[in-house]
Design an enzyme around this catalytic site. Structure first.
Site, PDB file in Angstrom:
ATOM      1  N   ASP A   1       0.818  -1.228   0.000  1.00 53.16           N
ATOM      2  CA  ASP A   1       0.000   0.000   0.000  1.00 53.16           C
ATOM      3  C   ASP A   1       0.841   1.264   0.000  1.00 53.16           C
ATOM      4  O   ASP A   1       0.398   2.317   0.453  1.00 53.16           O
ATOM      5  CB  ASP A   1      -0.962   0.026   1.207  1.00 53.16           C
ATOM      6  CG  ASP A   1      -1.793  -1.239   1.312  1.00 53.16           C
ATOM      7  OD1 ASP A   1      -2.419  -1.605   0.302  1.00 53.16           O
ATOM      8  OD2 ASP A   1      -1.817  -1.861   2.389  1.00 53.16           O
TER       9      ASP A   1
ATOM     10  N   LYS B   1       2.698   2.151  -5.116  1.00 48.36           N
ATOM     11  CA  LYS B   1       3.493   1.671  -6.251  1.00 48.36           C
ATOM     12  C   LYS B   1       2.791   1.923  -7.582  1.00 48.36           C
ATOM     13  O   LYS B   1       3.439   2.218  -8.585  1.00 48.36           O
ATOM     14  CB  LYS B   1       3.778   0.178  -6.087  1.00 48.36           C
ATOM     15  CG  LYS B   1       4.610  -0.167  -4.865  1.00 48.36           C
ATOM     16  CD  LYS B   1       4.835  -1.662  -4.734  1.00 48.36           C
ATOM     17  CE  LYS B   1       3.578  -2.423  -4.407  1.00 48.36           C
ATOM     18  NZ  LYS B   1       2.958  -2.052  -3.118  1.00 48.36           N
TER      19      LYS B   1
ATOM     20  N   GLY C   1      -4.007  -4.243  -4.945  1.00 49.29           N
ATOM     21  CA  GLY C   1      -4.759  -3.246  -5.691  1.00 49.29           C
ATOM     22  C   GLY C   1      -3.947  -1.978  -5.851  1.00 49.29           C
ATOM     23  O   GLY C   1      -3.413  -1.455  -4.877  1.00 49.29           O
ATOM     24  N   HIS C   2      -3.793  -1.517  -7.077  1.00 50.37           N
ATOM     25  CA  HIS C   2      -3.080  -0.277  -7.333  1.00 50.37           C
ATOM     26  C   HIS C   2      -4.088   0.797  -7.719  1.00 50.37           C
ATOM     27  O   HIS C   2      -4.817   0.656  -8.701  1.00 50.37           O
ATOM     28  CB  HIS C   2      -2.042  -0.461  -8.443  1.00 50.37           C
ATOM     29  CG  HIS C   2      -0.862  -1.269  -8.011  1.00 50.37           C
ATOM     30  ND1 HIS C   2       0.097  -1.740  -8.897  1.00 50.37           N
ATOM     31  CD2 HIS C   2      -0.473  -1.682  -6.794  1.00 50.37           C
ATOM     32  CE1 HIS C   2       1.017  -2.417  -8.223  1.00 50.37           C
ATOM     33  NE2 HIS C   2       0.694  -2.388  -6.958  1.00 50.37           N
TER      34      HIS C   2
ATOM     35  N   GLN D   1       2.251  -5.935  -3.342  1.00 50.27           N
ATOM     36  CA  GLN D   1       2.492  -6.049  -1.900  1.00 50.27           C
ATOM     37  C   GLN D   1       3.795  -5.313  -1.507  1.00 50.27           C
ATOM     38  O   GLN D   1       4.209  -4.405  -2.198  1.00 50.27           O
ATOM     39  CB  GLN D   1       2.509  -7.514  -1.456  1.00 50.27           C
ATOM     40  CG  GLN D   1       1.160  -8.200  -1.466  1.00 50.27           C
ATOM     41  CD  GLN D   1       0.874  -8.917  -2.761  1.00 50.27           C
ATOM     42  OE1 GLN D   1       1.747  -9.396  -3.454  1.00 50.27           O
ATOM     43  NE2 GLN D   1      -0.387  -8.991  -3.102  1.00 50.27           N
TER      44      GLN D   1
END
Length: 425
Positions: free
Chosen positions: A13, A16, A40-41, A225
């Site tokens: 988180d 990235k 999730g990005h 991650q």
């Protein structure tokens, strides 16, 4: 641009996705090398939020080749839905722009059932905090050499036989957990509509990377991650199911390690963690609430509230040791605005001694006490600042202290969620 790996240096988180989106402008190919849709990005482009779970963040740029490497585990239903959602948002994604490695392992319906059944059966305190998306069980089948790979979708008879071979063991586990039994036809009919769409995207990813290199083009390697969720080097057992460190970028994509020229470690200006596991600098007070609220700290994949704390440079030292970053990208610096005093963790008190790196034993990190340095905060809104020198003096001092402790330059500073809210030094 040099061939660059983007990794998270904390517990995920870190932001990235924004960095990959930003650096994609300078790259020709973007490859995701590990993890699944448990990541999730979140990207904000021209005020519009886009959340991606599997497809590389570089897909928002035209003319770029996006690849999903062999180190990823792919849920074909999620993959298809993500393509459809992007299309609805005006970003068509065809096989000319996106490819999936033949060797990418597939998350099957039984993986998700098993993941959820296992986690729900554990008593509180022993839960890992898995997303329940079948990631771990899929990696288990990969290591057990009974996994289904994307290339198997090209032969439906082979796919059916492999499902038939996998189900006896899975049904035995379902019986143990009280879950419903599955049969071959049920699983095959559930997966085949998505499999038939995925086949259009299957290609030889290692050959594509090699071809880009031969043409003198650059590749961006996108991780998911964070370092301290790495299956080997993270806070085991509260980790993910794959290797998240920079060294896995080559193995998870299908290229040699000499391909990698730069490593950018993405670091949030404070620390967050989702789910269970030790967190030495965690704040359960008004400051922690400030960071969570101002930073909108909710998981992009799960919606779970993130735990917040001061920046921990002890875990960062370990990240530097494991990833050899050539530069740091610091995100969410703006969230610290409005705090009169800032703290950074520069060491741990562990069994009466000061240590500079996290303990290597399984329970050690839960037994440390953080040693803090205090720095003055700032009240100015920095979200519209576009040059480093224009930042408040205390903000620059905060960054300088991070660079001094880690001996790595902070080359990128993010002061807001938008693509344009980024300072490149």
């Amino acid at each position: 641009m040099a061939n660059t790996v983007i990794i998270g240096a904390q517990w995920g988180d870190e932001g990235k996705g924004k960095l990959v989106d930003l650096l994609t402008e300078r790259a020709d190919g973007i490859v995701r090398f590990q993890g699944g849709n448990n990541a999730g990005h979140t990207l904000v482009v021209e005020g519009k939020k886009v959340v991606l779970h599997l497809i590389p963040s570089g897909v928002l740029h035209q003319g770029k080749t996006c690849m999903i490497g062999n180190g990823v585990v792919l849920d074909p239903e999620v993959f298809c839905k993500e393509i459809d959602t992007l299309g609805e948002q005006g970003v068509p994604v065809g096989p000319d722009r996106l490819m999936v490695s033949l060797r990418t392992h597939i998350i099957m319906p039984y993986h998700k059932i098993l993941d959820a059944a296992r986690e729900s059966s554990k008593i509180k305190g022993n839960k890992i905090g898995t997303t329940g998306r079948g990631i771990g069980p899929c990696y288990e089948d990969k290591m057990s050499r009974i996994g289904i790979r994307a290339g198997d979708f090209l032969d439906e008879d082979l796919l059916r036989r492999k499902i038939e071979a996998a189900l006896p063991e899975k049904n035995a586990l379902f019986a143990m957990y009280g879950a419903e039994q599955l049969d071959v036809d049920q699983v095959f009919e559930q997966i085949i509509p998505f499999a038939r769409r995925v086949v259009d995207y299957i290609d030889d990813v290692p050959a594509k990377i090699q071809g880009l290199q031969a043409e003198g083009k650059s590749v961006l390697f996108e991780g998911a991650q964070g370092t301290h969720l790495d299956i080997d080097h993270g806070t085991y057992p509260f980790v993910t199911s794959s290797s998240t460190v920079s060294g896995n970028a080559a193995a998870g994509s299908g290229c040699g390690p000499a391909t990698i020229e730069e490593v950018v470690a993405v670091v949030k200006a404070y620390t967050t963690r989702v789910g269970e596991g030790p967190f030495p600098s965690e704040l359960e007070d008004a400051v922690g609430d400030h960071l969570g609220e101002k930073g909108a700290e909710f998981g992009a994949t799960t919606g779970r509230k993130r735990r917040c704390g001061w920046l921990d440079l002890v875990v960062m030292r370990e990240s530097v040791r494991l990833n050899s970053p050539t530069g740091i990208a610091m995100t969410k610096l703006d969230v610290l605005g409005g705090l009169e005093e800032l703290k950074i963790c520069v060491g741990y008190d562990y069994k009466g001694q000061r240590i500079e790196y996290p303990p290597q034993d399984q329970h050690g990190l839960a037994e440390v006490a953080p040693i803090y340095e205090s720095l003055p905060g700032w009240n100015e809104d920095i979200s519209d600042i576009t040059s480093f020198d224009a930042l408040p003096a205390n903000a620059r001092a905060y960054i300088a202290r991070v660079e001094e402790v880690l001996d790595v330059p902070v080359s990128i500073v993010s002061v807001g969620p938008g693509r344009e809210q980024t300072i490149i030094r």
